[in-house]
Design a protein around this motif. Sequence first.
Motif, short mmCIF file in Angstrom:
data_model
loop_
_atom_site.label_atom_id
_atom_site.label_comp_id
_atom_site.label_asym_id
_atom_site.label_seq_id
_atom_site.Cartn_x
_atom_site.Cartn_y
_atom_site.Cartn_z
N LYS A 176 -3.35 0.78 -3.86
CA LYS A 176 -3.01 -0.62 -3.66
C LYS A 176 -2.16 -1.12 -4.83
O LYS A 176 -2.57 -1.02 -5.98
CB LYS A 176 -4.29 -1.45 -3.52
CG LYS A 176 -4.02 -2.92 -3.20
CD LYS A 176 -5.32 -3.68 -3.01
CE LYS A 176 -5.03 -5.15 -2.67
NZ LYS A 176 -6.30 -5.91 -2.47
N LEU A 230 0.85 -1.19 0.00
CA LEU A 230 0.00 0.00 0.00
C LEU A 230 0.89 1.24 0.00
O LEU A 230 1.87 1.31 0.73
CB LEU A 230 -0.90 0.01 1.23
CG LEU A 230 -1.82 -1.21 1.41
CD1 LEU A 230 -2.53 -1.15 2.75
CD2 LEU A 230 -2.82 -1.31 0.27
N LYS A 231 0.51 2.22 -0.83
CA LYS A 231 1.27 3.46 -0.91
C LYS A 231 0.32 4.64 -0.74
O LYS A 231 -0.74 4.70 -1.37
CB LYS A 231 1.98 3.58 -2.25
CG LYS A 231 2.85 4.81 -2.41
CD LYS A 231 3.57 4.82 -3.74
CE LYS A 231 4.50 6.03 -3.86
NZ LYS A 231 5.24 6.03 -5.16
N CYS A 264 -5.10 6.04 -0.59
CA CYS A 264 -4.19 4.90 -0.55
C CYS A 264 -4.24 4.14 -1.88
O CYS A 264 -5.32 3.82 -2.38
CB CYS A 264 -4.58 3.99 0.61
SG CYS A 264 -3.45 2.60 0.81
N THR A 313 -1.62 7.64 1.95
CA THR A 313 -2.16 7.89 3.28
C THR A 313 -3.49 7.17 3.45
O THR A 313 -4.03 6.60 2.50
CB THR A 313 -2.38 9.39 3.50
OG1 THR A 313 -3.37 9.85 2.56
CG2 THR A 313 -1.09 10.17 3.28
N MET A 314 -4.01 7.23 4.64
CA MET A 314 -5.31 6.60 4.91
C MET A 314 -6.39 7.21 4.03
O MET A 314 -7.31 6.53 3.57
CB MET A 314 -5.67 6.80 6.38
CG MET A 314 -4.80 6.01 7.33
SD MET A 314 -5.12 4.23 7.27
CE MET A 314 -6.74 4.16 8.00
#
Length: 223
Positions: free
Chosen positions: A78, A69-70, A76, A72-73
């Motif tokens: 995948k 995962l790259k 994000c 932020t919340m």
Amino acid sequence: MAKSKILKELANNEIALDVAFKRLLLICNDLNYTEIFAWAEKELNGYGVEEPVPEYRNLGVGKLMYSGLKGTMASCLKLSNQPLPIQWIPEKYMDLLCNNYERCTIANIVERAKSGSNFSRDLTSLAGGISVGIAFTSISQRFDSSTYMEIVNKVSNILFKIFMKLDKEYGNLDDLDIDTAGKSVEEVANFEKMLIIEIGELKMINIGSDNTIKNSNIGAGEV
């Protein structure tokens, strides 16, 4: 004098490598060639975890792949089954990645070479040491069947050179009955030493514990 049949069989890939190794065991047993006998035996039975391995059995780096995962919340991305650039890998892991010595039997290596499959080992345990802004969920190191075929070809070439030199020194090997008439025990023993020196691929590489990954599964076919 006609050349030994096994030279033609090896040159034309008409003999299984494990059969060729068994013939070599018989010849080495008669000649008391203990070092080459031990090498042939390990090729047939596989190399133990603590045993040195020939350099030609190194699978190399292969292909590094990852999922993760790259971002932020809130945003994000995948990533799945992506190539992992080797420059992302810290230097401290490079020996471990580059030294992958296959220890299984030569028959298993031939089987994998012919399978057309990919084989891998799990390197996810290294994820915590790779800082590139990605939360890795998996990392794997993959080897295709052509990597194993390279080992098969190298082993076949080594066997061919050994049998060729034995044929030249002792005559036709077809009956697996070596004629040492006219040669002293010292001369016979020295010929094995010469073979080992001339065929440099027989050199064994000692692999330390630093080249081990827990739960390594090289040779496991990919699904």
